[in-house]
Design an enzyme around this catalytic site. Structure first.
Site, PDB file in Angstrom:
ATOM      1  N   SER A 142       0.857  -1.180   0.000  1.00  0.00           N
ATOM      2  CA  SER A 142       0.000   0.000   0.000  1.00  0.00           C
ATOM      3  C   SER A 142       0.891   1.228   0.000  1.00  0.00           C
ATOM      4  CB  SER A 142      -0.881   0.007   1.252  1.00  0.00           C
ATOM      5  OG  SER A 142      -1.490   1.263   1.462  1.00  0.00           O
ATOM      6  N   TYR A 156      -3.492  -1.758  10.123  1.00  0.00           N
ATOM      7  CA  TYR A 156      -3.414  -1.980   8.675  1.00  0.00           C
ATOM      8  C   TYR A 156      -2.065  -1.491   8.137  1.00  0.00           C
ATOM      9  CZ  TYR A 156      -4.424  -1.309   3.703  1.00  0.00           C
ATOM     10  OH  TYR A 156      -4.377  -1.336   2.326  1.00  0.00           O
TER      11      TYR A 156
END
Length: 296
Positions: A142, A156
């Site tokens: 990400s 996350y």
């Protein structure tokens, strides 16, 4: 890597980025095994590819399960004869503010986002290592892993940093015919906002969908996942390690790099004598001494 004729496995392939990667690979004449924890979603993407004239199959797989991923690898080789590409794409969101996260929240996010990636790397990577042919592992991280941070995503974000670190070391450990890429997308229009629908009851179960309105609204502003699929495929064709998709991510990466460099300048400025602590050079020197002693 020329993708035409290659066999690829895509986890989390039933929707969002995974679906778009599978479709982009099929457009380039890859044979694709679409894997997802939701059997119907994987089958729907496989059918979509077949109706467009491509070659695809589907499989159900919970990437957090080592045994499930082992079965997926066995099935992929049985179906295709050989496998050339693995996209470790399955992922979930969640965790909430760091201090308020529950142990089961942390366990769930890490079990899918990190352990799931390791499962794929380990079980497919060993087979790739034994093959003489060119192959590649693509791990989805990400923009969070390179410096894009915001409150409420700590668990996350930690999982995606772990994916980047794993991938960076993995490319040093694999033989030259096995490549590694790390896909680092930013905001994407996907349904990861509702990923808790598949969370096991012993780890908290699904969240109330009504409480997820804000994450859903944010993600709806994201990039079309089809663009991520195209850029991922193009990155594999070029042999890139980093595959970036959102130009704005460079702002966060640059900000982090500048902060790190400024801290070094004040705390530990580089001098020629600094090289005595180059850990890679130390490892090589110690290894050479050990090898010399064993030969003697």
């Amino acid at each position: 890597m020329k993708l035409a004729g290659k066999a690829a496995v895509v986890t989390g392939g039933g929707s969002g980025i995974g679906r778009s990667i599978a479709l982009a690979l099929a457009e380039r004449k890859c044979r694709v095994l679409v894997a997802d924890i939701e059997r119907s979603a994987a089958a729907a993407v496989s059918d979509e590819i077949q109706k467009s004239g491509g070659e695809a199959e589907s499989a159900v797989c919970d990437v957090a399960s080592y045994d499930d991923v082992d079965r997926l690898a066995q099935s992929a080789w049985a179906r295709f004869g050989t496998v050339d590409l693995l996209f470790n794409n399955a992922g979930v969101s969640g965790g909430g503010p760091i201090l308020d996260a529950r142990p089961q929240d942390v366990q769930w996010v890490l079990s899918v986002n990190f352990t799931g990636v390791w499962n794929g790397c380990a079980l497919f990577g060993k087979r790739f290592r034994e093959q003489a042919s060119e192959s590649r592992i693509v791990n989805t991280a990400s923009e969070h892993s390179i410096g894009m941070q915001h409150a409420g995503t700590g668990i996350y974000t930690a999982s995606k940093h772990a994916v980047l670190g794993l991938s960076d070391v993995l490319r040093q450990e694999l033989p030259s015919h096995v490549g590694v890429s790390v896909l680092c997308p930013g905001l994407v229009r996907s349904n990861i906002w509702n990923s808790s629908r598949n969370r096991p009851q012993d780890l908290g179960g699904p969240l109330d969908v009504a409480s997820l309105g804000r994450p859903k609204a944010i993600l709806e502003e994201g990039m079309d996942p089809a663009e991520i699929g195209r850029r991922a495929a193009a990155g594999v064709e070029r042999g890139d390690f980093y595959i970036f998709t959102h130009p704005y991510s460079v702002v966060a990466a640059r900000r982090r790099a500048e902060e790190i460099e400024a801290a070094f300048a004040v705390q530990a400025p580089f001098t020629p004598e600094s090289e005595r602590y180059d850990v890679n050079a130390v490892v090589r020197r110690v290894s050479n001494v050990a090898q010399g002693s064993s030969k003697a």
